[in-house]
Design an enzyme around this catalytic site. Structure first.
Site, PDB file in Angstrom:
ATOM      1  N   ASP A 120      -0.452   3.887  20.777  1.00 29.50           N
ATOM      2  CA  ASP A 120      -0.138   4.922  19.788  1.00 29.50           C
ATOM      3  C   ASP A 120      -1.363   5.766  19.435  1.00 29.50           C
ATOM      4  OD1 ASP A 120       2.542   4.044  19.473  1.00 29.50           O
ATOM      5  OD2 ASP A 120       1.872   2.462  18.111  1.00 29.50           O
ATOM      6  N   CYS A 143     -25.677  22.281  -9.777  1.00 28.26           N
ATOM      7  CA  CYS A 143     -26.673  21.318  -9.278  1.00 28.26           C
ATOM      8  C   CYS A 143     -26.239  20.778  -7.919  1.00 28.26           C
ATOM      9  CB  CYS A 143     -26.839  20.148 -10.253  1.00 28.26           C
ATOM     10  SG  CYS A 143     -27.373  20.592 -11.906  1.00 28.26           S
ATOM     11  N   CYS A 191     -48.947 -18.393   8.237  1.00 30.64           N
ATOM     12  CA  CYS A 191     -50.212 -17.658   8.304  1.00 30.64           C
ATOM     13  C   CYS A 191     -49.963 -16.180   8.032  1.00 30.64           C
ATOM     14  CB  CYS A 191     -50.881 -17.829   9.665  1.00 30.64           C
ATOM     15  SG  CYS A 191     -49.908 -17.134  11.019  1.00 30.64           S
ATOM     16  N   CYS A 202     -47.403 -14.304  10.145  1.00 26.07           N
ATOM     17  CA  CYS A 202     -45.991 -14.449   9.754  1.00 26.07           C
ATOM     18  C   CYS A 202     -45.619 -13.378   8.734  1.00 26.07           C
ATOM     19  CB  CYS A 202     -45.741 -15.830   9.143  1.00 26.07           C
ATOM     20  SG  CYS A 202     -46.016 -17.206  10.267  1.00 26.07           S
ATOM     21  N   ASP A 228       6.846   4.907  15.381  1.00 23.31           N
ATOM     22  CA  ASP A 228       6.965   4.062  16.556  1.00 23.31           C
ATOM     23  C   ASP A 228       7.965   2.949  16.232  1.00 23.31           C
ATOM     24  OD1 ASP A 228       6.168   2.996  19.142  1.00 23.31           O
ATOM     25  OD2 ASP A 228       5.163   1.424  18.000  1.00 23.31           O
ATOM     26  N   ASP A 274       1.275   1.379  15.467  1.00 26.07           N
ATOM     27  CA  ASP A 274       0.447   0.190  15.251  1.00 26.07           C
ATOM     28  C   ASP A 274      -0.259  -0.312  16.498  1.00 26.07           C
ATOM     29  OD1 ASP A 274       2.616  -0.889  16.669  1.00 26.07           O
ATOM     30  OD2 ASP A 274       2.363  -2.832  15.672  1.00 26.07           O
ATOM     31  N   CYS A 278     -24.104  19.603 -13.433  1.00 29.94           N
ATOM     32  CA  CYS A 278     -22.917  20.440 -13.253  1.00 29.94           C
ATOM     33  C   CYS A 278     -22.750  20.795 -11.780  1.00 29.94           C
ATOM     34  CB  CYS A 278     -23.016  21.719 -14.088  1.00 29.94           C
ATOM     35  SG  CYS A 278     -24.339  22.825 -13.532  1.00 29.94           S
TER      36      CYS A 278
END
Length: 814
Positions: free
Chosen positions: A707, A25, A90, A93, A504, A703, A22
């Site tokens: 702007d 919590c 080995c 690695c 714009d 855009d 709830c």
């Protein structure tokens, strides 16, 4: 989502949490994390079961947050995956790979086994992906492939739902006989046959005990964890209410020898309450799953596999294993798997999932491709430039997830109330119990107990905690399906109040792809020579108008001159040296700055501008030489979209750096309320400020890079998705489809979402405000209270889900 470096040295982490029941919590976890030294801000979303944390990595790590969450009594969701590792020779690695994997943010543990050539990882699936892990191994010089038989990436929510279903079925089977005995007690149901065996208190005890302590164990565990940390949640109310009924009935069963005519028992009350609460939680979990449908739909757009060319061999691999630089083959009709660039081939690509444009876009060598778009008719060889979380679609998914996980300001009230709600309810219940047993019906413990149980059960704060986040999830998800990306819940809330929209011109109202329309000479220069100088100078500029001039000149087959020097003068034009000659191109003001006489051309220029064309003056070696004019075409939907906004009571202003005549001609054609023209990039933010000082709530729509300051200054910044990354970063909302109708859609979606939240909050508050007094005066049976409590949360979630069916378009919707 994941962890991102912040400019102020803070990081952001997202953690999936299990065990919340709830709002109390969520509040407890949120407060606990916010108290940690080094945490800038933490929010916990109950509906998403997720925490978003902004913190100082020099003071804290994700392990610290996991420990804190566990100490509060909850668990962190982890994913465990195995990989086949190739190339190890080995033990060194294996050690190198293990260390590298353990350094990945979000990876809890990584173990590499050299003998089995296997790596086992436990990680946070929000913060790190399979492709991130594979890329890390490959960067270390080895190969990694997720084990094909790995079945451990099952959605934990699905597992939780199945677990709840199983518990509900068992609980219902055991509770049904008890419910039968309860119904048989009513006068209007006295005709029902009730077996004598079921009336035996010991039989009822046998049926009720597994429900109370096995099925209901989760409520006791949740209560213990909450009380241990000095708070109370829904589990405390349920555990108290059902325990009171169960233990009182147990006492009556033990002390009363007459098993047939003893006092009324409440075994059925405790068992049926638990069953109904489980049913409500089951419905709630399923409904919450539906509220994130938008994310699932977006993820469903992704390709599952990719055909890559490695070492000259074609191989089909899972999408997660594609890495940057891979050569990918895409056949006609297939989805493009990741973002990339065309190496060979030509085709038309359906990008409607990103842009909303139904017409396919032609793609040739060097063109950009976006993952999840569809290759229509040609064979393409491409190179992968962005994979995993870096692709355009992944970024869209991230924005939607961030928005769904954020908190709207309206949620603060609900958070404050739910934080103190449970203790207040317990106090009211105990006080009411005492009033009943001492004053109203002295000595009648049974009736007082019924009232106590009813109050405890009716008052669960679940609906209050779910009211806002489920609406935010559903609203932002539906908006994403319509091509509108809200960056956060606060932006979704604030957008409803917009009363002024500033758009714009170039690339927003218009297509942003102007064409060369007029060439007028005032010199003895040959036209080809004139255009050769102009084209060469303008080719150095990235301005859309410059590109239109260059394209128009190149289309005439004219060879461009050689540029020795170039300088852009923002807002005015350019100056350059081309083939040894000085060239200045730009506005009247630029010509005046250079002392160039343009008196004779003013009438011609005014006429061109009155027709919506942008005329640029050209001077060569300090003398006026001529002009070139370009015209940008208006988007087909701009006029209707602006009219739609005005019908919604919103003022629309067009702002541009273009000259007054051209700007007003276009403004008149599309029907804006007013035009602000000849504004330099740095002046756009100032114009927004002026409107805000007049008391306007302003949205800026643009855009371009120029702007970005205005987008950041406005109350709400909206970036056209076809524009630049900088603009989209500065904006609060991204309109993917580049259609001005999306502005009205965004505002309407905000209004509808906020209305939905207010409905949810009203009913959540009203439910408790009405329910508690009714229970207190003894008019609410405990089992009815349990059913009401269980379904209140479901009703809130279902109301929020109505937002997923919202239809928006070119008609006014209020």
């Amino acid at each position: 989502m994941g962890v991102n470096n912040m400019t102020n040295n803070f990081k952001e982490a997202s953690i999936q949490i299990e065990g919340m029941t709830c709002a109390a919590c969520a509040n407890r976890i949120e407060k606990g994390i916010n108290k940690m030294d080094g945490v800038e801000k933490a929010t916990v979303n109950l509906a998403l079961e997720k925490s978003s944390i902004k913190y100082d990595p020099s003071k804290l790590s994700e392990e610290d947050f996991e420990k804190k969450i566990k100490s509060l009594g909850y668990s962190v969701v982890k994913q465990k995956v195995e990989f086949d590792i190739t190339g190890m020779t080995c033990a060194a690695c294996a050690t190198r790979i293990e260390k590298g994997l353990n350094k990945i943010t979000g990876v809890s543990t990584a173990n590499v086994n050299l003998a089995l050539e296997k790596a086992t990882l436990e990680f946070n699936p929000i913060e790190v992906t399979i492709s991130d892990i594979i890329a890390k191994v490959e960067n270390l010089g080895y190969g990694a492939h997720q084990k094909k038989d790995d079945k451990q990436d099952v959605d934990y929510r699905e597992k939780h739902i199945k677990d709840q279903q199983r518990k509900f079925i068992i609980s219902a089977i055991l509770s049904l006989p008890l419910l039968w005995t309860m119904v048989g007690h009513f006068s209007f149901t006295s005709f029902l046959y009730v077996p004598e065996l079921l009336m035996n208190p010991w039989v009822q005890l046998i049926l009720a005990t597994p429900v109370q302590f096995i099925i209901g164990k989760q409520f006791y565990v949740g209560s213990y964890k909450a009380l241990r940390n000095g708070s109370a949640n829904m589990d405390v109310l349920v555990a108290m209410g059902t325990s009171a009924a169960y233990f009182y009935s147990l006492y009556q069963t033990i002390v009363r020898s007459d098993t047939h005519h003893g006092p009324q028992l409440y075994f059925e009350t405790s068992a049926v309450l638990i069953t109904l609460i489980l049913l409500g939680k089951l419905f709630e979990a399923k409904a919450k799953g539906r509220s994130s449908e938008a994310i699932k739909k977006l993820m469903g757009l992704q390709a599952k596999n990719a055909i890559v060319l490695r070492d000259g061999i074609e191989k089909e691999i899972p999408l997660e294993e594609v890495v940057t630089g891979d050569i990918i083959l895409v056949k006609p009709g297939e989805k493009i798997p990741v973002d990339g660039e065309v190496l060979e081939g030509t085709s038309a690509v359906d990008e409607s999932m990103l842009t909303g444009e139904s017409l396919p876009v032609d793609k040739n060598t060097g063109d950009i491709l976006y993952g999840s778009t569809i290759n229509k008719n040609g064979f393409i060889k491409m190179t992968a430039t962005k994979v995993g979380r870096d692709t355009a679609l992944a970024q869209i998914i991230k924005v939607v997830e961030d928005a769904q996980g954020s908190k709207a300001p309206i949620q603060r009230l609900a958070d404050k109330i739910s934080g103190i709600f449970v203790p207040i309810v317990i106090a009211i219940a105990i006080l009411t119990f005492l009033v009943w047993i001492i004053l109203i019906n002295p000595g009648n413990f049974t009736q007082a107990l019924e009232v106590l149980i009813a109050i405890l059960v009716i008052a669960c704060p679940c609906a209050l905690g779910l009211a806002t986040p489920t609406s935010i999830m559903a609203g932002s998800g539906r908006a994403a399906e319509l091509g509108i990306l809200f960056k956060g819940g606060e932006h979704l809330e604030q957008t409803q109040g917009i009363d002024t929209v500033v758009v714009d011109k170039t690339g927003t109202v218009t297509h942003g792809k102007p064409v060369l329309t007029d060439i007028l000479l005032n010199t003895n220069l040959d036209e080809n020579k004139f255009l050769s100088l102009v084209g060469a100078a303008e080719k150095q500029s990235e301005h859309p108008l410059a590109q239109a001039i260059v394209q128009g000149i190149q289309d005439k087959g004219i060879e461009l001159g050689h540029v020795q020097y170039f300088e852009a003068i923002p807002g005015y034009g350019i100056q350059a040296t081309v083939s040894g000659q000085g060239v200045v191109i730009g506005t009247r003001k630029l010509m005046q700055q250079y002392g160039i006489d343009i008196q004779k051309v003013q009438p011609t220029m005014a006429e061109l501008e009155s027709n919506g064309k942008t005329a640029m003056l050209v001077a060569i070696n300090g003398q006026y030489a001529g002009l070139v004019a370009v015209a940008d075409t208006i988007k087909e939907t701009s006029k209707d979209a602006i009219s739609r906004l005005q019908n919604m009571g919103i003022k629309v202003i067009m702002m541009t750096g273009d000259n007054q005549r051209t700007a007003h001609a276009i403004g008149k054609e599309v029907g804006v309320d007013s035009v602000i023209a000849e504004v330099l990039p740095e002046g756009k933010a100032e114009e927004i400020n002026k409107l805000q000082h007049q008391g306007k709530r302003v949205a800026m729509v643009g855009d371009g890079i120029n702007d970005a300051p205005a987008l950041a200054t406005a109350d709400i910044g909206m970036a056209i998705g076809t524009g630049t990354d900088v603009a989209m970063e500065a904006a609060d909302i991204t309109l993917i489809r580049g259609d001005l109708n999306s502005i009205a859609d965004a505002i309407l979606m905000s209004r509808k979402t906020m209305r939905n939240i207010k409905q949810n909050l009203f009913w959540a508050f009203a439910y408790n405000t009405i329910g508690i007094p009714i229970a207190a005066i003894g008019l609410l049976a405990p089992w009815v209270a349990g059913a009401a409590m269980a379904f209140s949360s479901v009703s809130v979630v279902l109301n929020a889900l109505r937002l997923q069916r919202v239809k928006l378009g070119n008609t006014l919707q209020k």
